[in-house]
Design a protein around this motif. Structure first.
Motif, PDB file in Angstrom:
ATOM      1  N   ASP A 227       0.858  -1.177   0.000  1.00 60.54           N
ATOM      2  CA  ASP A 227       0.000   0.000   0.000  1.00 60.54           C
ATOM      3  C   ASP A 227       0.897   1.231   0.000  1.00 60.54           C
ATOM      4  OD1 ASP A 227      -2.541  -1.076  -0.035  1.00 60.54           O
ATOM      5  OD2 ASP A 227      -2.595  -1.369   2.129  1.00 60.54           O
ATOM      6  N   CYS A 228       0.479   2.273  -0.706  1.00 60.58           N
ATOM      7  CA  CYS A 228       1.332   3.450  -0.877  1.00 60.58           C
ATOM      8  C   CYS A 228       0.654   4.718  -0.372  1.00 60.58           C
ATOM      9  CB  CYS A 228       1.692   3.641  -2.350  1.00 60.58           C
ATOM     10  SG  CYS A 228       2.522   2.230  -3.097  1.00 60.58           S
ATOM     11  N   CYS A 229       1.449   5.590   0.206  1.00 62.28           N
ATOM     12  CA  CYS A 229       1.016   6.927   0.605  1.00 62.28           C
ATOM     13  C   CYS A 229       1.896   7.925  -0.136  1.00 62.28           C
ATOM     14  CB  CYS A 229       1.157   7.107   2.109  1.00 62.28           C
ATOM     15  SG  CYS A 229       0.757   8.769   2.706  1.00 62.28           S
ATOM     16  N   PHE A 230       1.283   8.797  -0.932  1.00 64.93           N
ATOM     17  CA  PHE A 230       2.031   9.751  -1.741  1.00 64.93           C
ATOM     18  C   PHE A 230       1.889  11.161  -1.175  1.00 64.93           C
ATOM     19  CE2 PHE A 230       2.988   6.848  -5.116  1.00 64.93           C
ATOM     20  CZ  PHE A 230       1.916   5.966  -5.167  1.00 64.93           C
ATOM     21  N   LEU A 231       2.997  11.740  -0.730  1.00 66.48           N
ATOM     22  CA  LEU A 231       3.046  13.137  -0.321  1.00 66.48           C
ATOM     23  C   LEU A 231       3.645  13.950  -1.456  1.00 66.48           C
ATOM     24  CD1 LEU A 231       4.454  12.879   3.326  1.00 66.48           C
ATOM     25  CD2 LEU A 231       2.067  13.144   2.642  1.00 66.48           C
ATOM     26  N   TRP A 232       2.957  15.006  -1.848  1.00 67.40           N
ATOM     27  CA  TRP A 232       3.432  15.880  -2.926  1.00 67.40           C
ATOM     28  C   TRP A 232       3.684  17.261  -2.337  1.00 67.40           C
ATOM     29  CZ3 TRP A 232      -0.644  17.970  -6.893  1.00 67.40           C
ATOM     30  CH2 TRP A 232      -0.066  18.977  -7.678  1.00 67.40           C
ATOM     31  N   VAL A 233       4.957  17.648  -2.235  1.00 67.93           N
ATOM     32  CA  VAL A 233       5.322  18.974  -1.746  1.00 67.93           C
ATOM     33  C   VAL A 233       5.321  19.925  -2.941  1.00 67.93           C
ATOM     34  CG1 VAL A 233       6.964  20.334  -0.408  1.00 67.93           C
ATOM     35  CG2 VAL A 233       6.825  17.858  -0.053  1.00 67.93           C
ATOM     36  N   ASP A 234       4.436  20.906  -2.895  1.00 62.23           N
ATOM     37  CA  ASP A 234       4.233  21.792  -4.034  1.00 62.23           C
ATOM     38  C   ASP A 234       4.570  23.230  -3.650  1.00 62.23           C
ATOM     39  OD1 ASP A 234       3.516  22.462  -6.631  1.00 62.23           O
ATOM     40  OD2 ASP A 234       1.381  22.656  -6.179  1.00 62.23           O
ATOM     41  N   VAL A 235       5.171  23.962  -4.571  1.00 62.89           N
ATOM     42  CA  VAL A 235       5.484  25.383  -4.387  1.00 62.89           C
ATOM     43  C   VAL A 235       5.131  26.086  -5.690  1.00 62.89           C
ATOM     44  CG1 VAL A 235       7.311  27.088  -3.959  1.00 62.89           C
ATOM     45  CG2 VAL A 235       7.362  24.874  -2.771  1.00 62.89           C
TER      46      VAL A 235
ATOM     47  N   THR B 217       3.177  14.682   8.959  1.00 63.93           N
ATOM     48  CA  THR B 217       3.268  13.714  10.047  1.00 63.93           C
ATOM     49  C   THR B 217       1.913  13.087  10.345  1.00 63.93           C
ATOM     50  OG1 THR B 217       5.095  14.975  11.027  1.00 63.93           O
ATOM     51  CG2 THR B 217       3.987  13.390  12.445  1.00 63.93           C
ATOM     52  N   MET B 218       0.857  13.895  10.332  1.00 63.10           N
ATOM     53  CA  MET B 218      -0.489  13.380  10.573  1.00 63.10           C
ATOM     54  C   MET B 218      -0.913  12.412   9.476  1.00 63.10           C
ATOM     55  SD  MET B 218      -2.495  16.783  11.910  1.00 63.10           S
ATOM     56  CE  MET B 218      -4.027  15.871  12.053  1.00 63.10           C
ATOM     57  N   ILE B 219      -0.647  12.771   8.224  1.00 63.51           N
ATOM     58  CA  ILE B 219      -1.030  11.918   7.096  1.00 63.51           C
ATOM     59  C   ILE B 219      -0.317  10.574   7.175  1.00 63.51           C
ATOM     60  CG2 ILE B 219      -0.870  11.652   4.597  1.00 63.51           C
ATOM     61  CD1 ILE B 219      -1.207  14.764   4.457  1.00 63.51           C
ATOM     62  N   VAL B 220       1.004  10.627   7.364  1.00 65.14           N
ATOM     63  CA  VAL B 220       1.786   9.386   7.394  1.00 65.14           C
ATOM     64  C   VAL B 220       1.428   8.568   8.636  1.00 65.14           C
ATOM     65  CG1 VAL B 220       4.118   8.421   7.564  1.00 65.14           C
ATOM     66  CG2 VAL B 220       3.670  10.348   6.029  1.00 65.14           C
ATOM     67  N   GLY B 221       1.219   9.237   9.762  1.00 66.75           N
ATOM     68  CA  GLY B 221       0.860   8.521  10.978  1.00 66.75           C
ATOM     69  C   GLY B 221      -0.426   7.743  10.823  1.00 66.75           C
ATOM     70  N   ARG B 222      -1.453   8.369  10.268  1.00 63.05           N
ATOM     71  CA  ARG B 222      -2.724   7.670  10.077  1.00 63.05           C
ATOM     72  C   ARG B 222      -2.594   6.555   9.041  1.00 63.05           C
ATOM     73  NH1 ARG B 222      -7.817  11.805  10.748  1.00 63.05           N
ATOM     74  NH2 ARG B 222      -7.130  12.729  12.705  1.00 63.05           N
TER      75      ARG B 222
ATOM     76  N   SER C  25      -7.060   7.362   5.325  1.00 60.19           N
ATOM     77  CA  SER C  25      -6.509   8.521   4.626  1.00 60.19           C
ATOM     78  C   SER C  25      -7.218   9.772   5.098  1.00 60.19           C
ATOM     79  CB  SER C  25      -6.688   8.382   3.106  1.00 60.19           C
ATOM     80  OG  SER C  25      -8.051   8.333   2.771  1.00 60.19           O
ATOM     81  N   LEU C  26      -6.541  10.887   4.970  1.00 62.07           N
ATOM     82  CA  LEU C  26      -7.109  12.168   5.384  1.00 62.07           C
ATOM     83  C   LEU C  26      -7.639  12.884   4.151  1.00 62.07           C
ATOM     84  CD1 LEU C  26      -4.356  13.378   7.848  1.00 62.07           C
ATOM     85  CD2 LEU C  26      -6.401  12.070   8.333  1.00 62.07           C
ATOM     86  N   GLU C  27      -8.896  13.198   4.157  1.00 62.36           N
ATOM     87  CA  GLU C  27      -9.459  13.876   3.003  1.00 62.36           C
ATOM     88  C   GLU C  27      -9.119  15.371   3.002  1.00 62.36           C
ATOM     89  OE1 GLU C  27     -10.420  10.469   1.583  1.00 62.36           O
ATOM     90  OE2 GLU C  27     -10.759  12.332   0.526  1.00 62.36           O
TER      91      GLU C  27
END
Length: 326
Positions: free
Chosen positions: A150-158, A287-292, A299-301
C-alpha cells in the motif's frame, strides 16, 4: 555496474505521534506492507521532509533521483550531506559509477531489494526524489509491487514563480560552494553528455566556459561563466516545470491518490520564521497523514494546518482511467 552501499551511519529512529504510538505498535504485515513516497519538483524540500519524517517514524530513505544515484558531483546534484542525513540510512544514493547508465529497470530492482530489507528491520521505506519516471515505473510497471504494498504519496508543491526565484538563489549558492571546480574536475572535451552523471544540469552548460579557459581574455571568460550560470538556472527551472507536469499526469491520467502539501508560504520567508512555517504548514500535516496511513490505515481527506491558514493539504480524488485524458 560498480556499486557501493555505505552512505550514512545508521541511528535508532524514534516515533513521535499523537496518542502515544510507539514502534512496537506498527503492524507491517497486516494485509499489505506500507511504503511512503515524498514527491515534488526540484528544490521544494523533499529531502528535508523525508529525513524529518524518518526521525518521527522508524524509517529509512530510498533515493529516487536519477542523477543522485551516481557517485560524485555532490554540489551539482544537491546530495544530502552526512550531517543532513541525521543518522537516517539512505539507499541508492551515490552508489553508481559516474560513467554507467542507471535505468528505470535498475531502479526497480534496487528499490525492491531496499524496500524488502527495510521492512525486514521493521522500518518504513520512504522513497524520495524528483525523478517521477522512476516512481511511475515502480508503481505502475511492477506487478509484484502492486500486489504487495500500500502506498502513501506526499506531494510537496510550491508555486512556480516563487520556486523559480528560489532555484536561482540556490544555483548562486552552489557556485559559491564550488560548483565550477567540481564540474572542472570531471571535464572531458570528448565526453558524451547523454550518458551517466554528465547528464546532470550544470555539466553540459559549463562546456563552453571550460573549453575557453586559457584561450580567451578575462573579460570574455567572465561573460562565458555568467552565461553558463544563467543557462543552469534556466534549465533547472525547465526541469521543475517538467517534473510538475509529470506529477499532474500521475494524478490526472493514472488517478494516483496524492496528498498535496502547498509549501509556497514557507518559501516567502527567511530564517526562524521560515522554519516555524515549515513545521506548521509542511511537517505537521505530513506527520499526521503518514501517521494515520501507518497506524490506522485511513486517509485524510482534508487537513488545514491552522484555522486561519490559506494553505490546504488534501487528498486528490482518484479519477477513473477511462475518463482521463493524456
Amino acid at each position: 555496474m560498480n556499486i557501493s552501499f555505505s552512505i550514512c551511519k545508521q541511528a535508532q529512529p524514534f516515533v513521535s505521534f499523537p496518542g502515544g504510538v510507539n514502534k512496537g505498535s506498527l503492524n507491517f504485515h497486516h494485509h499489505k506492507d506500507k511504503v511512503v513516497f515524498v514527491m515534488g519538483a526540484t528544490g521544494t524540500g523533499k529531502s528535508r521532509l523525508s529525513i524529518e519524517l524518518a526521525t518521527h517514524f522508524p524509517a529509512e530513505i530510498i533515493n529516487s533521483d536519477k542523477i543522485q544515484v551516481y557517485k560524485g558531483l555532490d554540489i551539482v546534484t544537491n546530495k544530502v550531506t552526512a550531517e543532513e542525513c541525521r543518522g537516517i540510512p539512505h539507499h541508492i544514493l551515490g552508489i553508481v559509477d559516474p560513467n554507467d547508465d542507471f535505468t528505470t529497470t535498475d531502479f526497480r530492482h534496487h528499490a525492491s531489494h531496499a524496500i524488502e530489507a527495510i521492512l525486514e528491520r521493521d522500518k518504513v521505506p520512504i522513497i524520495a526524489g524528483g525523478s517521477n519516471s522512476f516512481i511511475e515505473s515502480l508503481v505502475n510497471d511492477d506487478a509484484y509491487f502492486l500486489s504487495k504494498y500500500d502506498c502513501c504519496f506526499l506531494w510537496v508543491d510550491v508555486s512556480l514563480p516563487i520556486l523559480q526565484s528560489f532555484i536561482s538563489q540556490r544555483v548562486d549558492r552552489m557556485v559559491e560552494a564550488g560548483l565550477v571546480d567540481e564540474v572542472r574536475g570531471i571535464f572531458d572535451p570528448n565526453a558524451d553528455y547523454r550518458q551517466g552523471i554528465r547528464r546532470a544540469i550544470a555539466v553540459p552548460e559549463m562546456d563552453g566556459f571550460l573549453r575557453a579557459e586559457g584561450n580567451v581574455n578575462a573579460e570574455t571568460l567572465a561573460r562565458l561563466l555568467e552565461e553558463a550560470i544563467d543557462e543552469i538556472k534556466g534549465n533547472t527551472c525547465k526541469l521543475a516545470v517538467r517534473q510538475l507536469q509529470k506529477i499532474h499526469r500521475l494524478r490526472d491520467f493514472w488517478g494516483w491518490n496524492l496528498h498535496r502539501i502547498d509549501a509556497t508560504e514557507v518559501f516567502t520567508m527567511c530564517g526562524e520564521e521560515a522554519n516555524e512555517a515549515w513545521e506548521r504548514i509542511v511537517m505537521g500535516p505530513s506527520t499526521m497523514i503518514v501517521g494515520r496511513f501507518l497506524y490506522e490505515g485511513t486517509s485524510l481527506e482534508t487537513i488545514s494546518p491552522t484555522a486561519s491558514s490559506t494553505i490546504i493539504t488534501r487528498t486528490i480524488p482518484i479519477s477513473p482511467m477511462a475518463a482521463a485524458t493524456h
